[in-house]
Design a protein around this motif. Structure first.
Motif, short mmCIF file in Angstrom:
data_model
loop_
_atom_site.label_atom_id
_atom_site.label_comp_id
_atom_site.label_asym_id
_atom_site.label_seq_id
_atom_site.Cartn_x
_atom_site.Cartn_y
_atom_site.Cartn_z
N ALA A 251 10.79 6.81 -9.60
CA ALA A 251 11.09 5.76 -10.56
C ALA A 251 11.74 4.55 -9.89
O ALA A 251 11.84 3.48 -10.50
N GLN A 252 12.19 4.71 -8.64
CA GLN A 252 12.85 3.61 -7.93
C GLN A 252 11.89 2.83 -7.03
O GLN A 252 12.30 1.97 -6.27
N THR A 253 10.59 3.15 -7.11
CA THR A 253 9.61 2.47 -6.26
C THR A 253 9.49 1.00 -6.62
O THR A 253 9.52 0.62 -7.80
N GLU A 254 9.35 0.17 -5.61
CA GLU A 254 9.08 -1.24 -5.82
C GLU A 254 7.95 -1.66 -4.90
O GLU A 254 7.98 -1.42 -3.70
N TRP A 255 6.91 -2.25 -5.50
CA TRP A 255 5.75 -2.72 -4.76
C TRP A 255 5.86 -4.22 -4.52
O TRP A 255 6.18 -4.98 -5.44
N GLN A 256 5.55 -4.64 -3.31
CA GLN A 256 5.38 -6.05 -2.98
C GLN A 256 3.89 -6.26 -2.74
O GLN A 256 3.29 -5.61 -1.88
N VAL A 257 3.29 -7.15 -3.50
CA VAL A 257 1.85 -7.37 -3.42
C VAL A 257 1.57 -8.85 -3.16
O VAL A 257 2.02 -9.71 -3.91
N SER A 258 0.85 -9.11 -2.07
CA SER A 258 0.48 -10.49 -1.74
C SER A 258 -0.95 -10.76 -2.16
O SER A 258 -1.84 -9.92 -1.96
N LEU A 259 -1.19 -11.94 -2.75
CA LEU A 259 -2.51 -12.32 -3.21
C LEU A 259 -3.09 -13.40 -2.32
O LEU A 259 -2.36 -14.20 -1.73
#
Length: 471
Positions: A251-259
């Motif tokens: 539940a503590q996951t954080e995604w960084q997504v570049s477009l």
């Protein structure tokens, strides 16, 4: 484990018990064929158990939540509503379970033998079946492959049940993500985006095409995009995932997504929902060495499901687009009737209605305006809004419109496109019109009941010929 050979010969064996397979089996039984159906999971397939039906149950919960929030508009005073996610999911699963039992009943009613397990071609006219009770080999004069499709996975974004979801994980969440990133703005992606936005998630949608719902008419796509943005959704079209990284776990996951592309943003999400298309289930079917041809993960067939291998057919999602349950069912019936020596009509993809149960809903059948122009047709286009429709005003559902495209020379209804409240329940009117080869003359002379939202459908036809009455 020793393989045994069954003594029973079947007229038809169906591999896969989804809306294509089980309907084909029922029609075969109605025509007097001795039929066996092999299903490795649940009768009803993905559609009934993990697709069409449970998603609509969740979306109905979202609709009720929206309506209660707006109750004061209708003179009804209620307290601030809250979303009980567990109860919503439980109701959705109960709806699917009820219909699953219904399919089981239909199999028994029609005296169809059901084997639970996997099946693969095992020589001409034979299937090898592996199930909980062991291995067996059965003979069938005809074999229909109706194995469906599965969600396409993206590299580095395989579903893990926690921070990366496919449609399956999105149907049984344990929490509403604070920040949800949806990859893919087709029907599935937009439906889930609508649901989770209604429950309070911050939703971003990334789509490679230059607009959301790219197979729909451009006017429809534009209207839905405007509506979703008003609800606070962020839409990134003409964009693709350039890079991803994750921190934390569970539940503590954080995604960084570049477009990259039209949008070169960097997004942050707690959960990524991948809705980037589907892949046909063609593996482990024993197709090797047969004349069955596979292209881009789908089995190649003729207009009635026949493959290159005598006596072997394919229907539904595994046989290619459009990937719709009602298309699969219709294909199943046509395939079986052709096998039985009847003279069914070949399926016309332009007569298959498509529905998206987002907020607002979308429904269409036939050619878009752009497709008609690209085909070189001289056309007439009519469009009429719900904003001036009496029933829509009474319901407080004035957003959206109906749009029709006619051939200017013949009056043929080339296509119809709708967006708004419950348009998925109305599009069948235009679908029937196309199947009956109705022209503008028949549609103009049809008397639509008043007051109904369907009057917009009539007015759109009139508008194509400068005869609209209420605008």
């Amino acid at each position: 484990m020793m393989m045994t050979t069954t003594q029973a010969d079947y007229d038809l064996a169906v591999v896969g018990g989804g809306p294509g397979g089980y309907v084909a089996a029922i029609r075969a039984a109605q025509l007097g064929m001795k039929t066996v159906l092999v299903e490795k999971a649940q009768l009803g397939g993905v559609c009934l158990n993990w697709g069409c039906i449970p998603t609509k149950a969740l979306l109905r919960s979202a609709d009720v939540l929206r309506l209660v929030r707006e109750a004061s508009r209708f003179g009804v005073q209620v307290g601030q509503p809250t979303a009980d996610l567990q109860a919503m999911v439980a109701r959705s699963r109960a709806v699917a379970a009820q219909l699953n039992k219904g399919v089981d009943y239909l199999m028994k009613k029609n005296k169809i033998t059901v084997l639970h397990g996997t099946a693969r071609l095992d020589g001409p006219g034979h299937l090898a079946v592996q199930g909980a009770q062991g291995a067996s080999r059965l003979a069938a004069r005809h074999i229909i492959l109706a194995t469906g499709a599965r969600a396409r996975q993206l590299p580095g974004l395989q579903p893990d049940g926690e921070s990366v979801w496919s449609y399956r994980e999105a149907l049984v969440p344990v929490r509403v993500p604070r920040r949800l990133l949806v990859i893919g703005a087709g029907a599935i992606g937009i439906e889930f985006a609508s649901f989770y936005r209604a429950l309070g998630a911050e939703v971003s949608v990334v789509e490679m095409a230059d607009r959301i719902l790219p197979v729909e008419d451009e006017d429809v796509s534009a209207h839905v995009a405007e509506s979703l943005r008003k609800e606070g959704m962020r839409l990134y079209t003409g964009a693709r995932i350039a890079a991803t990284s994750r921190r934390g776990a569970g539940a503590q996951t954080e995604w960084q997504v570049s477009l990259e592309g039209r949008h070169q943003d960097s997004l942050v999400a707690d959960v990524v929902l991948v809705a980037a298309g589907i892949v046909g289930n063609v593996e482990d079917l024993g197709l090797e060495g047969s004349a069955v041809r596979v292209e881009r993960s789908h089995i190649v067939t003729d207009a009635f499901g026949a493959t290159g291998e005598p006596g072997v057919y394919a229907i539904g999602d595994v046989a290619g687009p459009p990937w719709l349950a009602h298309k699969a069912s219709h294909e199943g019936v046509a395939c079986v009737e052709k096998i039985a020596g009847l003279n069914p009509h070949a399926l016309d993809p332009n007569n298959i209605a498509a529905c998206t149960y987002s907020h607002p809903q979308v429904a269409s059948v036939g050619m878009t305006e752009a497709a008609a122009r690209q085909a070189g047709r001289s056309i007439r286009v009519g469009k009429f809004p719900f904003s001036v429709n009496g029933k829509a005003i009474a319901l407080g559902a004035t957003g959206g419109f109906a749009k029709v495209v006619f051939d200017a020379a013949s009056g043929e209804l080339l296509g119809a496109h709708m967006v708004g409240e419950e348009v998925t329940e109305m599009i069948q009117g235009y679908a029937v019109a196309r199947e009956l080869e109705s022209t503008e003359a028949e549609l103009m002379s049809t008397i639509f009941p008043h007051p109904t939202q369907s009057e917009v459908m009539h007015e759109a036809v009139l508008a194509a010929y400068q005869r609209a009455l209420h605008i």
